[in-house]
Enzyme design. Structure first.
Site, PDB file in Angstrom:
ATOM      1  N   LYS A   1       0.824  -1.208   0.000  1.00 19.57           N
ATOM      2  CA  LYS A   1       0.000   0.000   0.000  1.00 19.57           C
ATOM      3  C   LYS A   1       0.861   1.262   0.000  1.00 19.57           C
ATOM      4  O   LYS A   1       0.630   2.190  -0.778  1.00 19.57           O
ATOM      5  CB  LYS A   1      -0.957  -0.015   1.208  1.00 19.57           C
ATOM      6  CG  LYS A   1      -1.949  -1.175   1.201  1.00 19.57           C
ATOM      7  CD  LYS A   1      -2.931  -1.108   2.348  1.00 19.57           C
ATOM      8  CE  LYS A   1      -2.284  -1.386   3.675  1.00 19.57           C
ATOM      9  NZ  LYS A   1      -1.828  -2.797   3.779  1.00 19.57           N
ATOM     10  N   THR A   2       1.861   1.296   0.870  1.00 23.57           N
ATOM     11  CA  THR A   2       2.747   2.470   0.926  1.00 23.57           C
ATOM     12  C   THR A   2       3.567   2.588  -0.353  1.00 23.57           C
ATOM     13  O   THR A   2       3.782   3.698  -0.863  1.00 23.57           O
ATOM     14  CB  THR A   2       3.680   2.367   2.143  1.00 23.57           C
ATOM     15  OG1 THR A   2       2.893   2.214   3.332  1.00 23.57           O
ATOM     16  CG2 THR A   2       4.539   3.607   2.265  1.00 23.57           C
TER      17      THR A   2
ATOM     18  N   ASP B   1      -1.391   6.561   6.708  1.00 23.40           N
ATOM     19  CA  ASP B   1      -1.413   5.120   6.977  1.00 23.40           C
ATOM     20  C   ASP B   1      -2.306   4.843   8.183  1.00 23.40           C
ATOM     21  O   ASP B   1      -2.435   5.689   9.074  1.00 23.40           O
ATOM     22  CB  ASP B   1       0.006   4.631   7.245  1.00 23.40           C
ATOM     23  CG  ASP B   1       0.145   3.128   7.084  1.00 23.40           C
ATOM     24  OD1 ASP B   1      -0.816   2.489   6.601  1.00 23.40           O
ATOM     25  OD2 ASP B   1       1.207   2.585   7.443  1.00 23.40           O
TER      26      ASP B   1
ATOM     27  N   THR C   1      -5.642  -1.399   7.181  1.00 29.94           N
ATOM     28  CA  THR C   1      -5.686  -2.860   7.261  1.00 29.94           C
ATOM     29  C   THR C   1      -7.046  -3.347   7.717  1.00 29.94           C
ATOM     30  O   THR C   1      -7.312  -4.551   7.690  1.00 29.94           O
ATOM     31  CB  THR C   1      -4.609  -3.364   8.243  1.00 29.94           C
ATOM     32  OG1 THR C   1      -4.802  -2.734   9.522  1.00 29.94           O
ATOM     33  CG2 THR C   1      -3.214  -3.038   7.732  1.00 29.94           C
TER      34      THR C   1
ATOM     35  N   ARG D   1       6.516  -8.192   1.989  1.00 30.27           N
ATOM     36  CA  ARG D   1       7.371  -7.709   3.079  1.00 30.27           C
ATOM     37  C   ARG D   1       7.997  -8.875   3.834  1.00 30.27           C
ATOM     38  O   ARG D   1       9.184  -8.858   4.159  1.00 30.27           O
ATOM     39  CB  ARG D   1       6.568  -6.830   4.038  1.00 30.27           C
ATOM     40  CG  ARG D   1       7.416  -6.244   5.181  1.00 30.27           C
ATOM     41  CD  ARG D   1       6.558  -5.434   6.125  1.00 30.27           C
ATOM     42  NE  ARG D   1       6.006  -4.273   5.448  1.00 30.27           N
ATOM     43  CZ  ARG D   1       4.959  -3.585   5.890  1.00 30.27           C
ATOM     44  NH1 ARG D   1       4.348  -3.960   6.995  1.00 30.27           N
ATOM     45  NH2 ARG D   1       4.522  -2.539   5.220  1.00 30.27           N
TER      46      ARG D   1
END
Length: 342
Positions: free
Chosen positions: A68-69, A113, A162, A221
């Site tokens: 997302k980032t 975020d 999330t 990640r």
């Protein structure tokens, strides 16, 4: 200038540039996976550039670690705007939000975020900022209170969450586009890991790369963190290339099994199977039994266990499924154990 310690004799002993920055793609064409989302973003960015307008507000949702980032960085770069990053918990007061918004120039981007963790009061200030590019601020208090409207430059809000279900309906409706990221299949993670290995100048066998991809919980990640760990083990073993045996050894040291279950996952399932013998267990009770926070189990471990069909949530509590019993070589001892994951 400091010299490399004499006891290190490895070509891997070069300091990395910042890890996330070096591995983060800078263009949608470099971003691997999430093809439907990439296609939509290509269209949105191209149309906005042709019209010379700011991009509509975008909400990225999905589990942590899926990109997302990274997508926020890519969108801002392709649109030619500056990106300001913050998070919901960091914006404690409406004044903090006002400071961020008034510093934005036309065409800039604000990335928030965990936007679902904004306070209710702060969130309400976003409504007029997103719709009318203005802030209605209250100056002073009591009889001297007055409202002052501050005009903002047209900007784009990029939100990431999330837990999209915790977003209020008014805030969710103000996003022009909602893009949900899903877990990555092992084949796509394998491609990501090959790119990571190349960027890190790390030699690894293709079969070994795929083993890491299978155990990365569908999350880039996690996959990148695992390949860094494998690289560290390879370096300390004084090997020039990571083979299948070395990867198995490195992941075994982290207690990650062939399906990607880590130590906490195993604790959760074996506790349900062996200690409670298939009986439903409440979240708080389960968290206390394994020494973890309830929200950690609920947000980090349960989604993967449910996706893999090892765990079920029921009105009475959590239960391990027949697949979990089979994975750990146990025999079901309760008549109400589900035969298939729901």
């Amino acid at each position: 200038m400091s010299q490399e310690p004499p006891f290190i004799e490895s070509r891997f002993a070069k300091p990395d540039v910042p890890f996330e920055t070096s591995l983060r793609p800078s263009h949608l064409d470099e971003f691997i996976g999430q093809e439907a989302i990439k296609k939509r973003l290509h269209i949105l960015i191209q149309a906005a550039l042709e019209r010379g307008e700011s991009l509509g507000h975008i909400l990225f949702s999905g589990p942590p670690g899926l990109g997302k980032t990274t997508l926020a960085h890519i969108v801002a770069k392709m649109m030619g705007g500056q990106l300001t990053l913050t998070s919901g918990p960091a914006i404690e007061r409406p004044g903090d939000l006002a400071g961020l918004l008034t510093n934005l120039k036309q065409g800039d981007f604000l990335f928030i975020d965990e936007i679902h963790r904004l306070s209710k009061i702060t969130e309400e200030y976003l409504y007029s900022a997103m719709e009318d590019f203005s802030l209605d601020l209250i100056i002073d208090s009591g009889p001297n209170a007055r409202s002052v409207q501050v005009k903002l430059q047209p900007f784009t809000l990029l939100g990431a969450t999330t837990r999209s279900g915790l977003l209020s309906a008014p805030l969710r409706s103000r996003f022009a586009h909602t893009l949900r990221l899903d877990y990555y299949p092992p084949e796509v993670l394998g491609t990501i890991l090959s790119r990571t290995a190349q960027l890190l100048s790390f030699a690894i066998e293709p079969k070994a790369t795929f083993v890491i991809a299978q155990r990365a919980r569908g999350t880039p990640r996690v996959a990148n963190n695992l390949i860094r760990w494998v690289r560290d083990v390879t370096q300390t073993e004084k090997k020039e290339m990571a083979d299948l045996y070395l990867v198995e050894k490195a992941l075994g040291m982290l207690s990650i099994d062939r399906l990607g279950l880590d130590e906490i996952d195993t604790k959760i399932l074996t506790l349900l199977i062996d200690h409670y013998e298939g009986r439903p267990v409440g979240l708080n009770h389960l968290a206390a039994a394994i020494g973890e926070e309830p929200h950690t189990i609920e947000e980090v471990h349960e989604p993967f266990l449910i996706l893999q069909g090892f765990l079920q949530r029921t009105p009475r509590g959590r239960i391990a499924t027949a697949l979990a019993y089979e994975h750990f070589g146990r025999t079901a001892r309760t008549f109400n154990l589900p035969l298939e994951p729901s």
